[in-house]
Design an enzyme around this catalytic site. Structure first.
Site, PDB file in Angstrom:
ATOM      1  N   LYS A 194      89.015 111.367  36.197  1.00  0.00           N
ATOM      2  CA  LYS A 194      87.611 111.351  36.613  1.00  0.00           C
ATOM      3  C   LYS A 194      87.467 111.610  38.116  1.00  0.00           C
ATOM      4  CE  LYS A 194      85.921 109.660  32.579  1.00  0.00           C
ATOM      5  NZ  LYS A 194      87.081 109.636  31.686  1.00  0.00           N
TER       6      LYS A 194
HETATM    7  C1  LIG Z   1      87.330 109.886  30.370  1.00  0.00           C
HETATM    8  C2  LIG Z   1      88.727 109.886  29.878  1.00  0.00           C
HETATM    9  C3  LIG Z   1      89.135 110.678  28.785  1.00  0.00           C
HETATM   10  C4  LIG Z   1      88.145 111.514  27.991  1.00  0.00           C
HETATM   11  O1  LIG Z   1      87.617 112.564  28.733  1.00  0.00           O
HETATM   12  P1  LIG Z   1      86.250 113.291  28.272  1.00  0.00           P
HETATM   13  O2  LIG Z   1      85.906 114.217  29.358  1.00  0.00           O
HETATM   14  O3  LIG Z   1      85.246 112.176  28.123  1.00  0.00           O
HETATM   15  O4  LIG Z   1      86.528 113.968  26.979  1.00  0.00           O
HETATM   16  C5  LIG Z   1      90.461 110.674  28.426  1.00  0.00           C
HETATM   17  N1  LIG Z   1      91.364 109.918  29.089  1.00  0.00           N
HETATM   18  C6  LIG Z   1      91.016 109.135  30.137  1.00  0.00           C
HETATM   19  C7  LIG Z   1      92.051 108.315  30.797  1.00  0.00           C
HETATM   20  C8  LIG Z   1      89.694 109.106  30.569  1.00  0.00           C
HETATM   21  O5  LIG Z   1      89.359 108.326  31.603  1.00  0.00           O
END
Ligand SMILES: *Cc1c(COP(=O)(O)O)cnc(C)c1O
Length: 495
Positions: free
Chosen positions: A112
């Site tokens: 993120k």
């Molecule tokens: C947010 C997240 C995901 C999923 O990603 P999306 O963009 O919501 O599909 C997978 N793994 C981790 C560790 C995340 O923080």
């Protein structure tokens, strides 16, 4: 192509990229998209000669047409010059006959960070001097942490994060409570993640709250429904390709495939954008955990969320409504906003919809999908560590067996597995997989994993337990709007 964004549910709603980023999502509940990317291609040969910021500038200049070149450059340098621990930003590690794209070298050790280091810069650039924005984020852990890190102490902007009380890992909670700025606000919700998420969506449409805040204080989103959070993620697909070409593992122009662990479908949708912009992508392989609404959709074309919800060892993927899937349906239906609106209305009223066979076939041409349950996830962590001495977090590991199935169908196309978090963010599952058990104390579990594997603990996670922490009030979902109002008044009272 057209230079403005429209809503996936109404092509009469038009917005500049700057306004789309400030608003986050459309008043009709649709998501902002550039309707037609067909004549927009990057020059791949010249793009992959650049560094990360340079590649990002090429991508952003197409998707943010109302940002000047100078604005884009300044945003990119502020976001990426100093906050990542690897100069490649998203390094590729080759393991056996696949390659891991590590997205977790940012300030909170989750993917993120790639979007949430840049989003505040884009938003700051988009705001006029009198405008203010309060960012709202419902989080199961990673988004809140990364959003606090990205937005803390920014001018004209504040951030309020809501997490389910008792519903995030101890490390994630500690990260949130120790990321303190003069404009950051965190509250625990007496409820689960869906309660937090649903109420955040209500607050966006709360006319009374909007009136109390006044016309200059906007509310916006830090989730991947905000196009300004999604666009930065397109860049790392090009960065993976560049590194494989540089290493002599791929010839310029040859196709590669990606396997992407998915929750809200933001990460993998960014890969589809990369393909639309000219990256030679053969397949995007989508991986779910036991919450496998999407895996079922890919077999029968029915999106059905009427089913039990599982709390899994990969909690950031515990999601039944993959918001960004709406954007894919929009593109794959040829931009048919009325059709998308009818599907999404069905989802809201009945919890399901079914697409036409031709739409499903078109999606299957570019995507494959599978899932891993908790047992499979832990078995994958153990297998990959024992065989190749590479340590995956449970989200990344959910992709492993799905990736292997795709490789069996198509052994010759190079495969990249996206790694979405450091294994040290989810220590219980990693320790269970590699050591057979975990300690109740996350610090001890972290030390035990390090001792057994020799994999370094990221600096930000190693020191998080020593930082002074704030307390987060525990509030009822019905109190969230008041919380947002009061905190907005405090954050913006001086300007
Ligand atoms: C947010 C997240 C995901 C999923 O990603 P999306 O963009 O919501 O599909 C997978 N793994 C981790 C560790 C995340 O923080």
């Amino acid at each position: 192509m057209t230079n403005y964004y429209i809503s996936t549910r109404n092509d009469q709603i038009k917005m500049s990229a700057k306004d789309a980023i400030i608003k986050g999502f459309s008043d009709d509940k649709g998501l902002f998209v550039l309707p037609d990317l067909s004549d927009q291609q990057v020059n791949l040969a010249s793009l992959i000669k650049k560094d990360y910021q340079g590649m990002a500038a090429d991508v952003l200049s197409i998707l943010l047409p109302d940002f000047s070149e100078a604005e884009i450059d300044e945003c990119l340098h502020n976001a990426y010059d100093h906050s990542f621990s690897d100069e490649r930003i998203t390094p590729v590690e080759s393991v056996d006959n696949f390659h891991v794209l590590e997205l977790f070298h940012g300030p909170t050790s989750a993917f993120k960070d790639v979007g949430l280091q840049l989003l505040p810069e884009l938003m700051r650039t988009a705001l006029s001097p009198e405008q203010r924005v309060m960012i709202l984020a419902a989080t199961s852990g990673d988004t809140g942490t990364a959003a606090l890190a990205g937005f803390k102490n920014t001018k004209q902007m504040g951030i309020s994060v809501f997490f389910p009380d008792g519903g995030v890992s101890p490390i994630q909670k500690q990260q949130m409570l120790t990321t303190k700025g003069d404009n950051t606000n965190v509250a625990a919700i007496d409820g689960n993640f869906d309660d937090a998420q649903t109420n955040v969506k209500h607050i966006f449409n709360d006319a009374d709250l909007k009136q109390r805040l006044g016309k200059d204080i906007n509310l916006s989103s830090a989730n991947s429904i905000n196009i300004g959070r999604l666009i930065p993620q397109i860049v790392y697909y090009f960065n993976a390709y560049k590194q494989l070409v540089d290493a002599g593992k791929v010839k310029l122009g040859d196709p590669i495939s990606f396997t992407v662990p998915t929750g809200n479908f933001g990460d993998v949708l960014a890969g589809y954008y990369a393909k639309l912009l000219g990256l030679p992508v053969k397949k995007l392989v989508v991986a779910c955990n036991s919450n496998k609404v999407l895996a079922d959709f890919f077999t029968n074309g029915v999106y059905d969320r009427n089913r039990p919800f599982f709390k899994t060892v990969a909690p950031s993927m515990d999601i039944q409504i993959s918001s960004n899937f709406e954007r894919l349906l929009f593109y794959k239906s040829g931009g048919d906003a009325a059709y998308i609106k009818s599907l999404m209305d069905q989802l809201e009223t009945t919890g399901k919809y079914e697409v036409t066979p031709s739409l499903l076939a078109s999606i299957q041409k570019d995507f494959a999908c599978g899932f891993s349950d908790d047992q499979q996830i832990e078995a994958s962590i153990k297998e990959v560590f024992d065989k190749y001495h590479y340590l995956m977090d449970p989200h990344t590991a959910s992709g492993y067996s799905v990736m292997r199935a795709a490789q069996a169908q198509d052994p010759d196309t190079p495969m990249v597995l996206l790694s979405t978090a450091s294994p040290y963010k989810f220590v219980d599952a990693v320790a269970d997989a590699v050591l057979g058990s975990h300690d109740d104390d996350p610090i001890k579990t972290t030390q035990a994993i390090f001792k057994a594997t020799g994999v370094e603990v990221p600096a930000n996670l190693a020191k998080v337990w020593e930082l002074p922490e704030d307390q987060a009030p525990v509030i009822e979902p019905s109190q969230m709007a008041d919380f947002v109002y009061q905190r907005s008044m405090e954050v913006f009272k001086h300007d």
